[in-house]
Design a protein around this motif. Structure first.
Motif, PDB file in Angstrom:
ATOM      1  N   HIS A 112      34.130  82.690  12.847  1.00 15.75           N
ATOM      2  CA  HIS A 112      34.806  82.874  14.145  1.00 15.75           C
ATOM      3  C   HIS A 112      35.035  81.585  14.937  1.00 15.75           C
ATOM      4  O   HIS A 112      36.175  81.214  15.199  1.00 15.75           O
ATOM      5  N   LEU A 159      28.614  93.763  19.319  1.00 10.48           N
ATOM      6  CA  LEU A 159      28.605  92.532  20.113  1.00 10.48           C
ATOM      7  C   LEU A 159      27.770  92.694  21.377  1.00 10.48           C
ATOM      8  O   LEU A 159      27.505  91.698  22.071  1.00 10.48           O
ATOM      9  N   LEU A 162      27.468  90.439  24.609  1.00  7.07           N
ATOM     10  CA  LEU A 162      27.654  89.034  24.204  1.00  7.07           C
ATOM     11  C   LEU A 162      26.642  88.104  24.869  1.00  7.07           C
ATOM     12  O   LEU A 162      26.949  86.942  25.182  1.00  7.07           O
ATOM     13  N   SER A 190      31.201  88.721  13.298  1.00  3.95           N
ATOM     14  CA  SER A 190      32.191  87.635  13.280  1.00  3.95           C
ATOM     15  C   SER A 190      33.582  88.190  12.979  1.00  3.95           C
ATOM     16  O   SER A 190      34.587  87.698  13.497  1.00  3.95           O
ATOM     17  N   CYS A 193      35.016  89.621  16.034  1.00  2.00           N
ATOM     18  CA  CYS A 193      35.539  88.508  16.846  1.00  2.00           C
ATOM     19  C   CYS A 193      36.897  88.032  16.330  1.00  2.00           C
ATOM     20  O   CYS A 193      37.777  87.675  17.119  1.00  2.00           O
ATOM     21  N   THR A 197      40.078  87.957  18.631  1.00  2.00           N
ATOM     22  CA  THR A 197      40.805  86.692  18.817  1.00  2.00           C
ATOM     23  C   THR A 197      42.300  86.906  18.599  1.00  2.00           C
ATOM     24  O   THR A 197      43.134  86.452  19.393  1.00  2.00           O
ATOM     25  N   MET A 305      34.753  87.653  25.210  1.00  2.00           N
ATOM     26  CA  MET A 305      34.578  86.904  23.957  1.00  2.00           C
ATOM     27  C   MET A 305      35.358  85.584  24.035  1.00  2.00           C
ATOM     28  O   MET A 305      34.866  84.534  23.652  1.00  2.00           O
ATOM     29  N   SER A 309      33.568  82.009  24.038  1.00  2.00           N
ATOM     30  CA  SER A 309      33.852  81.172  22.861  1.00  2.00           C
ATOM     31  C   SER A 309      34.405  79.822  23.318  1.00  2.00           C
ATOM     32  O   SER A 309      34.073  78.774  22.755  1.00  2.00           O
TER      33      SER A 309
END
Ligand code: NDP
Length: 315
Positions: A112, A159, A162, A190, A193, A197, A305, A309
């Protein structure tokens, strides 16, 4: 002008066969790999013609390496028409987490965070390309989704809130939810994610850039080396199980063709979606847009996320 695609993890499995399929369809393929020698040999072994590919170094388990790759690519003077985020590690038997040079858990970093950084940096390159049709394709998997048969086997991805990311994701933290280390769950988390994304890239950038952002589940490609870190008996039985019991088995060649189609073909030019050919492979099975898991379609989670990130790649 030949179109150029970057494929991460093109030295084996789905990425290698996607490279082959895209080269056959006239694209120049940048094979972004951590082992240059292995990548070259792999390209030769499946007959990708010399001149239709370039091998470049990237280690997705290191954020500095991702940044260096982007600089190297820019120095090559190529323009970028498509990016395929494919590389991944799956380490089901690990007892203790491995760490990236930054100190982050390695499965989440490779699958990720490394790709998250790569996508963010390469948006610029995609924007600069003169092509009218540009795409980012991120590999998903059925195991991201507990609503699907293939995703029901525990441990399920979760998740949580988070908290592991929010608390900096360094030792002793090893999981995105801040809970106990579980390597199979780390892989599935992952992959959630990855889908988040893709959806968030679509929400933030599709209308201003015109880029098409998609994910796909190519089918169960049970004999790729992804399972090389599993018990030898599992590696033997899993492809047979998928071939004869679940009917989910897909060859590496077919998986590569599917990735290439999502990169090139007009019918896949639909941003923000996740393509699938189903869990049971039928002859002439048609692709369809599949609903992603409840977590992967949670917009608030996608945003959190993204923000967390972003902090981790900047830290
Ligand atoms: P493989 O293990 O065959 O290929 C993974 C690739 O990623 C290899 O080229 C590997 O490089 C590369 N890679 C791993 N770590 C890094 C790193 N740190 N930096 C750069 N490259 C790295 O797996 P698959 O082909 O099966 O999987 C590819 C994608 O497809 C993954 O995203 C996976 O989640 C997805 N997928 C796979 C399915 C399957 O059934 N196999 C099903 C659904 C999705 P090296 O050769 O050096 O090890």
């Amino acid at each position: 002008r030949k179109s150029t695609v970057i494929i991460t993890g093109a030295s084996s499995g789905v990425g290698l066969y996607a490279a082959k399929a895209l080269a056959q369809r006239g694209w120049h393929v940048v094979m972004a790999c951590r082992n240059l020698e292995k990548a070259k040999n792999a390209a030769e072994s499946v007959g990708i013609p010399q001149g239709s590919y370039t091998v470049m170094h990237i280690d997705l388990g290191s954020l500095d390496s991702v940044r260096k790759f982007v600089n190297d690519f820019r120095a090559s003077g190529k323009s970028l028409d498509a990016l395929v985020c494919n590389a991944a590690i799956y380490m089901p038997l690990l007892k203790e987490p491995q760490r990236s040079p930054e100190g982050y858990e390695l499965t989440m970093t490779t699958n990720h965070l490394g790709h998250f950084l790569l996508c963010n940096l390469m948006l610029e390159d995609l924007k600069n390309s003169p092509a009218t049709d540009k795409r980012v394709v991120i590999l998903g998997t059925v195991t991201h989704n507990p609503d699907e048969l293939g995703g029901k086997i525990p441990p399920r991805p979760d998740l949580g809130n988070l908290d592991g990311f929010a608390d900096g994701f360094k030792a002793p933290i090893s999981m995105i939810d801040g809970k106990k280390f579980e390597p199979v769950k780390a892989y599935k988390d992952s992959k959630v994610c990855n889908v988040l994304t893709m959806r968030e890239l679509h929400r933030r950038y599709q209308d201003t850039t015109g880029i098409t952002f998609t994910s796909l589940y190519p089918g169960c490609v049970a004999d790729t080396p992804l399972f090389r870190n599993h018990y030898p008996l599992f590696q033997k039985l899993f492809p047979l199980f998928q071939k004869y019991i679940t009917g989910g088995y897909v060859s590496q060649d077919l998986a590569g063709e599917r990735v290439a189609a999502v990169v090139i073909d007009p019918e896949y030019k639909q941003s923000g979606v996740y393509w699938s050919w189903g869990n049971r492979q039928k002859k002439d099975g048609k692709p369809f847009v599949q609903k992603v898991s409840p977590q992967a379609r949670d917009d608030a989670k996608a945003e959190r996320m993204w923000d967390l990130s972003e902090k981790l790649i900047e830290a």
